[in-house]
Every structure is written in C-alpha cells, then in structure tokens.
Design an enzyme around this catalytic site. Structure first.
Site, mmCIF file in Angstrom:
data_model
loop_
_atom_site.group_PDB
_atom_site.id
_atom_site.type_symbol
_atom_site.label_atom_id
_atom_site.label_comp_id
_atom_site.label_asym_id
_atom_site.label_seq_id
_atom_site.Cartn_x
_atom_site.Cartn_y
_atom_site.Cartn_z
ATOM 1 C CB SER A 19 46.457 39.837 48.401
ATOM 2 O OG SER A 19 45.876 39.075 47.361
ATOM 3 C CG ASP A 192 47.727 33.308 41.809
ATOM 4 O OD1 ASP A 192 47.207 34.152 41.140
ATOM 5 O OD2 ASP A 192 47.704 33.283 42.940
ATOM 6 C CG HIS A 195 47.816 37.009 43.853
ATOM 7 N ND1 HIS A 195 47.597 35.541 44.116
ATOM 8 C CD2 HIS A 195 47.204 37.857 44.934
ATOM 9 C CE1 HIS A 195 46.744 35.764 45.440
ATOM 10 N NE2 HIS A 195 46.826 36.967 45.920
#
Length: 217
Positions: A19, A192, A195
């Site tokens: 991601s 977090d 990310h």
C-alpha cells in the site's frame, strides 16, 4: 552539466510493493502518468522528470495494498516481468510482519527471504533490469508497535543482504524514518507507524532519488 545516475535514456521504471507504493494509484489508468497515485511513486516520477527531462523516463506503479512477499511473488509475472521494465523498484515486507499481529498468520524470515529471492531471481533471469530495493520500515505509532521490531528487523537485514548479493541499489528507509522521527515525532512521518504522511512520502521519494543519483542540487 548533468549528474551521474542509475537511470538511462528511455527507461521504464516499475515501482511496486504494497500500500505504501499503491497509495491512490488509478487502476483504470495503470499505464498513464496520471495514474501513479499521490504517494512517493508519483513524487519520484514528478521530480525525476523535472530534474532530468532529457532522459524521457516512463514510470509504472503496480503496488497493491496489503500485499505480502508471497502475494507479490504470485503476481510477479503479470505485474512486473510482462511489463518489461528496465528498472525495478521493490518495497515489501511490513505486511509480512503486520499479519502476524493482526491476523495471527506469521511469515517466517526464511519464507520472506525465499519469496523475495524468487522475485529477484525471476527478474534477473528474464530481464536485464537494474534493481532498487527499499527497506521496509516502521515507526512506533502506536507504542505497541515497538514490539513489532523483533519481527521486522530481521526482514530489513534480509533486504540489505539481498541488495548486496544482486548488486541492487539500496534505499535505507528504516534508518531514514527513525532519524526523521527523532528530530520531530513519529506521527509527523507515518500516521499509523506504517503508512507515511504526505511529508513521509516526500521523505521517501527524496531518498529514492538520492539513491539513484537524482538528488536535488
């Protein structure tokens, strides 16, 4: 005067992984410069194009959120080899750690290395591509993620060792983020712990460009 860089005229640069690379890319326009997303991949493409327009570079983003090394390996032919890139940049590993803690499905360090090595071997066998390996990284946001280091740190060492074995360019992202967090706070760079924030994506993009010889002058 131009700088010496890993990149060459007409290069097709593939950025892939999980991601962190995915980060808003447009799957409806996978080969368009407008589809690179708004994370470090898009920033790398923008700044590389601005700094060396003479190279005529093409950038591709094939990051997929949540991918582990096993999942990246499973899609490697279609999402990497078949695209015939001349430069391959890989960032993968944090999900191999994360799934141990949130889903109870650990990936051993040996399995991680097996998958990663298979990806590199397949690339070297089929393509004459230069390789860029980005260390997975983690910041303690929330503090419970301190405990994740015992799982992630050995994976970082695997990436460093593999980079040396295959002659890849290494982007030392974990130390970079740790140093940045020490100057300010972890939350400024990764909201977090995994990310990156916009500033974190900028930090990672600049590190990538520096590693390949396209740092700002």
């Amino acid at each position: 005067m131009t700088t010496t860089t890993l990149l060459r005229t007409g290069d097709r640069v593939l950025l892939t992984g999980d991601s962190i690379t995915d980060w808003g890319r447009d799957r409806d326009q996978p080969d368009s410069p407008w589809g690179l997303g708004h994370g470090y991949a898009g920033i790398v493409a923008a700044l590389a194009g601005a700094r060396r327009p003479d190279l005529g570079l093409t950038f591709l983003n094939r990051g997929i959120g949540g991918n582990t090394t096993r999942q990246l390996r499973e899609r490697w032919t279609a999402d990497a080899l078949d695209l015939e890139p001349t430069v391959v940049s890989i960032l993968v590993g944090v999900n191999d750690t994360w799934r141990r803690y949130d889903a109870g499905t650990p990936t051993s360090v040996d399995e991680y290395e097996e998958h990663y090595r298979a990806i590199l071997d397949a690339t070297r066998e089929r393509l004459d591509a230069r390789l860029v390996l980005i260390e997975p990284f983690l910041l303690p946001v929330p503090p419970v993620e301190h405990a994740w280091r015992e799982d992630l740190d050995p994976r970082i060492h695997v990436v460093r060792r593999l980079a040396g074995e295959v002659g890849a360019t290494l982007v030392p992202a974990d130390g970079l983020f740790a140093a940045a967090a020490a100057r300010t706070s972890p939350e400024r760079w990764a909201f977090d712990g995994v990310h990156p924030t916009p500033a974190g994506h900028g930090l990672l993009a600049e590190a990538w460009l520096d590693a390949v010889g396209l740092a700002a002058r």
